[in-house]
Design an enzyme around this catalytic site. Structure first.
Site, PDB file in Angstrom:
ATOM      1  N   ARG A  28       0.944  -1.353  -0.159  1.00 66.17           N
ATOM      2  CA  ARG A  28       0.093  -0.005  -0.070  1.00 66.17           C
ATOM      3  C   ARG A  28       0.753   1.145   0.112  1.00 66.17           C
ATOM      4  O   ARG A  28       1.986   1.327   0.704  1.00 66.17           O
ATOM      5  CB  ARG A  28      -0.824   0.027   1.125  1.00 66.17           C
ATOM      6  CG  ARG A  28      -1.942  -1.281   1.481  1.00 66.17           C
ATOM      7  CD  ARG A  28      -2.655  -1.140   2.753  1.00 66.17           C
ATOM      8  NE  ARG A  28      -3.519  -2.222   2.762  1.00 66.17           N
ATOM      9  CZ  ARG A  28      -3.154  -3.562   3.539  1.00 66.17           C
ATOM     10  NH1 ARG A  28      -1.932  -3.560   3.806  1.00 66.17           N
ATOM     11  NH2 ARG A  28      -3.943  -4.500   3.603  1.00 66.17           N
TER      12      ARG A  28
ATOM     13  N   LYS B  18      -1.569  -2.836   8.062  1.00 65.85           N
ATOM     14  CA  LYS B  18      -2.974  -2.245   8.823  1.00 65.85           C
ATOM     15  C   LYS B  18      -2.629  -3.007  10.282  1.00 65.85           C
ATOM     16  O   LYS B  18      -2.391  -4.244  10.411  1.00 65.85           O
ATOM     17  CB  LYS B  18      -4.165  -2.905   8.101  1.00 65.85           C
ATOM     18  CG  LYS B  18      -4.362  -1.786   7.001  1.00 65.85           C
ATOM     19  CD  LYS B  18      -5.821  -2.279   6.310  1.00 65.85           C
ATOM     20  CE  LYS B  18      -6.001  -1.006   5.329  1.00 65.85           C
ATOM     21  NZ  LYS B  18      -7.392  -1.326   4.919  1.00 65.85           N
TER      22      LYS B  18
ATOM     23  N   HIS C 123      -2.858   2.433  -5.552  1.00 66.95           N
ATOM     24  CA  HIS C 123      -3.744   1.235  -5.235  1.00 66.95           C
ATOM     25  C   HIS C 123      -4.168   0.421  -6.621  1.00 66.95           C
ATOM     26  O   HIS C 123      -4.047  -0.871  -6.421  1.00 66.95           O
ATOM     27  CB  HIS C 123      -4.976   1.587  -4.558  1.00 66.95           C
ATOM     28  CG  HIS C 123      -5.481   0.528  -3.706  1.00 66.95           C
ATOM     29  ND1 HIS C 123      -4.831   0.143  -2.378  1.00 66.95           N
ATOM     30  CD2 HIS C 123      -6.661  -0.162  -3.810  1.00 66.95           C
ATOM     31  CE1 HIS C 123      -5.543  -0.756  -1.758  1.00 66.95           C
ATOM     32  NE2 HIS C 123      -6.628  -1.033  -2.525  1.00 66.95           N
TER      33      HIS C 123
ATOM     34  N   ARG D 108      -1.233  -1.666  -6.869  1.00 61.02           N
ATOM     35  CA  ARG D 108      -1.608  -2.840  -5.838  1.00 61.02           C
ATOM     36  C   ARG D 108      -2.294  -4.013  -6.702  1.00 61.02           C
ATOM     37  O   ARG D 108      -1.997  -5.219  -6.553  1.00 61.02           O
ATOM     38  CB  ARG D 108      -1.836  -2.361  -4.478  1.00 61.02           C
ATOM     39  CG  ARG D 108      -2.151  -3.608  -3.448  1.00 61.02           C
ATOM     40  CD  ARG D 108      -2.593  -2.930  -2.159  1.00 61.02           C
ATOM     41  NE  ARG D 108      -3.157  -3.665  -1.339  1.00 61.02           N
ATOM     42  CZ  ARG D 108      -2.697  -4.298  -0.477  1.00 61.02           C
ATOM     43  NH1 ARG D 108      -1.283  -4.548  -0.506  1.00 61.02           N
ATOM     44  NH2 ARG D 108      -3.339  -5.310   0.425  1.00 61.02           N
TER      45      ARG D 108
ATOM     46  N   HIS E 291      -3.659  -9.205   3.309  1.00 58.53           N
ATOM     47  CA  HIS E 291      -5.025  -9.353   3.656  1.00 58.53           C
ATOM     48  C   HIS E 291      -5.503  -9.928   5.015  1.00 58.53           C
ATOM     49  O   HIS E 291      -4.742 -11.152   5.105  1.00 58.53           O
ATOM     50  CB  HIS E 291      -5.764  -9.793   2.420  1.00 58.53           C
ATOM     51  CG  HIS E 291      -5.918  -8.824   1.296  1.00 58.53           C
ATOM     52  ND1 HIS E 291      -6.016  -9.321   0.011  1.00 58.53           N
ATOM     53  CD2 HIS E 291      -5.610  -7.408   1.327  1.00 58.53           C
ATOM     54  CE1 HIS E 291      -5.884  -8.151  -0.784  1.00 58.53           C
ATOM     55  NE2 HIS E 291      -5.827  -7.138  -0.177  1.00 58.53           N
TER      56      HIS E 291
ATOM     57  N   TYR F 169      -9.641 -10.744  -6.735  1.00 62.49           N
ATOM     58  CA  TYR F 169      -8.613 -10.599  -7.794  1.00 62.49           C
ATOM     59  C   TYR F 169      -8.831 -11.779  -8.932  1.00 62.49           C
ATOM     60  O   TYR F 169      -8.474 -11.774 -10.050  1.00 62.49           O
ATOM     61  CB  TYR F 169      -7.196 -10.836  -7.354  1.00 62.49           C
ATOM     62  CG  TYR F 169      -6.912  -9.348  -6.525  1.00 62.49           C
ATOM     63  CD1 TYR F 169      -6.817  -8.455  -7.256  1.00 62.49           C
ATOM     64  CD2 TYR F 169      -6.904  -9.383  -5.287  1.00 62.49           C
ATOM     65  CE1 TYR F 169      -6.609  -7.008  -6.539  1.00 62.49           C
ATOM     66  CE2 TYR F 169      -6.376  -8.188  -4.409  1.00 62.49           C
ATOM     67  CZ  TYR F 169      -6.338  -7.115  -5.147  1.00 62.49           C
ATOM     68  OH  TYR F 169      -6.195  -6.110  -4.446  1.00 62.49           O
TER      69      TYR F 169
END
Length: 312
Positions: free
Chosen positions: A163, A187, A258, A261, A284, A293
């Site tokens: 990110r 995150k 993004h 990404r 994730h 995806y």
């Protein structure tokens, strides 16, 4: 007329709960300021709607009030995606109320929401990704430190799929050149190691050894990438760079960091990488997030089939 919550009109008991919830989101869940604001805005909207229905304490919240609030969002013309997000915010809040003893039951556990329309993210083809890097190389033909930095950032973004916030947070010591791995703080402050290839390694070496010393200023600390003034680069500058270079690639979609990404994840899956590995690389928390995806790659395969097969 607006549906913005009038927090100054909330009863004191509700204001206290809202303040406690903000501390929970910030300190315990370690969410970003943007995410905290979004959650608080939604919850404040719920409480304001409840107040208008004659409720003055969170213990009085019920499923009917929550459904009424969601129905109001639809009346105001909010998109399915927005309504779905706000329903999620309501369920997270009521679960917290029950878990912390502020409510006897989780009234939001049965709250439904419309499924958000699944939109496939715009991604680059592999040749367009190469052209993107080539555009950065052409722009840096004067050998300027900024140009060298731009090549290294684009190479690393596409090579790793990290990110933009993770990129700007990197320090020089986060790059392990012996193993060609970068240590990323994602995150929830979860750390992961992400590999990168030889092109990115060469670009990083040239930047760190030759160009960064010419640009870095006092106060940059160990920042891997610095801006024109020598301090740690910010996300806005990286987004501007990506959009500027993408504009130089004929036919490429206008994407930001993004989008790179998305492109990295798509190309990994198209190249045969398994879903679990891509999940780990992208950081994730849920495999379901990575699975979208596969829809991108299937969609691209379908378009290629329709264009190429004589009986498509």
């Amino acid at each position: 007329m607006t549906d913005e919550p009038e927090q100054d009109l909330l009863p004191e008991a509700m204001m206290r709960v809202l303040a406690d919830y903000e501390r929970h989101l910030t300190s315990e869940r370690d969410l970003t300021p943007h995410t905290v604001r979004a959650y608080l805005g939604d919850v404040a909207g719920i409480l304001e709607h409840a107040r208008r229905r004659g409720l003055d304490d969170v213990t009085q919240l019920d499923l009917r009030t929550l459904r009424s609030w969601l129905a109001q969002q639809q009346t105001l013309g909010r998109s399915r995606t927005t309504i779905a997000r706000r329903a999620t915010a309501a369920r997270v809040f009521t679960a917290w109320l029950a878990r912390t003893g502020r409510a006897s039951t989780d009234v939001g556990s049965s709250l439904g929401s419309p499924k958000a329309h699944r939109t496939l993210p715009s991604v680059l083809r592999a040749d367009e990704a190469s052209d993107l890097i080539a555009a950065a190389v052409a722009a840096a033909d004067d050998g300027s430190p900024v140009g060298v930095r731009d090549i290294a950032m684009l190479e690393l973004l596409y090579a790793t799929g990290i990110r933009v916030g993770e990129l700007v947070g990197l320090d020089v010591d986060d790059v392990d050149r012996d193993r060609n791995v970068v240590r990323v703080l994602g995150k929830g402050r979860k750390e992961r190691a992400v590999p990168f290839g030889r092109p990115a390694a060469r670009a990083l070496d040239f930047w760190v050894r030759q160009a960064r010393p010419l640009l870095v200023a006092d106060g940059a600390g160990g920042a891997l990438f610095v801006g024109a003034r020598g301090r740690r680069i910010d996300q806005r500058a990286v987004r501007t760079l990506v959009h500027r270079r993408i504009a130089e690639v004929p036919g490429a979609p206008d994407i930001g960091p993004h989008g790179l990404r998305h492109s990295a994840a798509t190309h990994l899956l198209e190249g045969g990488a398994d879903l679990r590995s891509v999940q780990e690389l992208l950081g994730h928390a849920s495999l379901a997030t990575t699975q979208r995806y596969t829809h991108v790659t299937t969609d691209r395969l379908r378009r290629a089939y329709q264009q190429a097969h004589p009986r498509a």
